[in-house]
Design an enzyme around this catalytic site. Structure first.
Site: not given
Ligand SMILES: NC(=O)c1ccc[n+]([C@@H]2O[C@H](COP(=O)([O-])OP(=O)(O)OC[C@H]3O[C@@H](n4cnc5c(N)ncnc54)[C@H](O)[C@@H]3O)[C@@H](O)[C@H]2O)c1
Length: 252
Positions: A89, A159, A194
């Site tokens: 994730n 992305y 988030t």
């Molecule tokens: N927020 C959105 O709008 C959205 C939409 C679609 C998909 N997503 C996907 O959901 C997933 C989670 O995103 P989120 O919104 O919770 O973001 P977020 O920034 O709240 O959390 C991401 C987490 O990943 C960790 N992380 C980032 N890079 C890392 C690395 N190199 N090694 C280990 N940990 C790492 C961060 O420390 C953080 O805890 C992602 O894959 C994102 O692409 C998010």
């Protein structure tokens, strides 16, 4: 309880969607390995799980380092004795510049930052997780893709490329391991409320909300409920699939 006695690994579980997945999986009876590069908020996730009566442990993971994924699996086996579920994730939407640029204005460093975490991180993860699941004859992997696995948006070149690739990788891996008892699927959230959206202004957030027919962003919990269900035995015939959770975004 949908995940009673299972052991689940969630990457990026120190924040946002990953934290919600860890909490929901623990609520359903799984012991959860909270993996993230950020220790303090990762420990906060563990505390939240424990406060709600669940079982979890934090293990530090930098997803761009293949060897760390192997070490995390070893630690998970030491802690909980098995690995039933892995949710890859962790993800980022901007590189080190913190900017959303037009493609030709994007730096090489930003490109590599995003591809390294969002694509290589998922490959390294599955590469470490699969042997344990294959040996057990069962397991389930869920990769957090995005609506950007199917469509695009402006100033998101790396992305969008990474999330399209994660979907292809998910399908390909699912075919490789379908006969081994391991199911591999992807979820595609719309925009989720988030910290990932921290670089957006209030006006930009409202614009993002309006792009969803339901006229709001997803909560992390709404994504987590889908992941839990896909991870459960209720989804026993589902592999190689992509499930949007997007408030109607892709229906337009
Ligand atoms: N927020 C959105 O709008 C959205 C939409 C679609 C998909 N997503 C996907 O959901 C997933 C989670 O995103 P989120 O919104 O919770 O973001 P977020 O920034 O709240 O959390 C991401 C987490 O990943 C960790 N992380 C980032 N890079 C890392 C690395 N190199 N090694 C280990 N940990 C790492 C961060 O420390 C953080 O805890 C992602 O894959 C994102 O692409 C998010």
């Amino acid at each position: 309880m949908l995940l009673k006695d299972k052991v689940a690994l969630v990457t990026g579980a120190a924040s946002g969607v990953g934290r919600a997945i860890a909490l929901a999986m623990a609520r359903e009876g799984a012991s959860v390995v909270v993996a993230d590069r950020n220790e303090m908020p990762g420990e906060d996730t563990v505390r939240l799980v424990q406060e709600s009566g669940g079982n979890a442990a934090f293990v530090q993971l930098e997803v761009t380092e293949a060897s760390r994924h192997v070490a995390v699996i070893e630690r998970a086996l030491e802690l909980f004795g098995r690995l039933d579920i892995a949710c890859n994730n962790a993800g980022i939407s901007v590189g080190r510049s913190g900017k959303y640029n037009l493609l030709a204005d994007s730096s090489i460093e930003d490109w590599h930052d995003i591809i390294d975490v969002n694509l290589h991180g998922v490959f390294y993860g599955m590469r470490a997780q699969l042997p344990v699941m294959v040996a057990a004859g069962s397991g389930c992997i869920i990769n957090t893709a995005s609506i950007m696995s199917q469509v695009a948006a402006e100033r998101l070149g790396a992305y969008v490329a990474s999330k399209h690739a994660v979907l292809g990788l998910t399908k390909s891996a699912a075919l490789d391991y379908a006969s081994s008892g391991v199911r591999i699927n992807a979820v595609g959230p719309g925009y989720v409320d988030t910290p990932m959206l921290r670089f957006k202004s209030e006006g930009q957030r409202q614009e993002l909300e309006a792009r969803h027919p339901v006229n709001r962003l997803a909560t992390p919990q709404e994504v987590a409920e889908l992941v839990v269900w896909l991870a459960s035995d209720k989804a026993s015939f589902i592999t190689g699939a992509y499930y949007p959770v997007d408030g109607g975004y892709l229906a337009q």
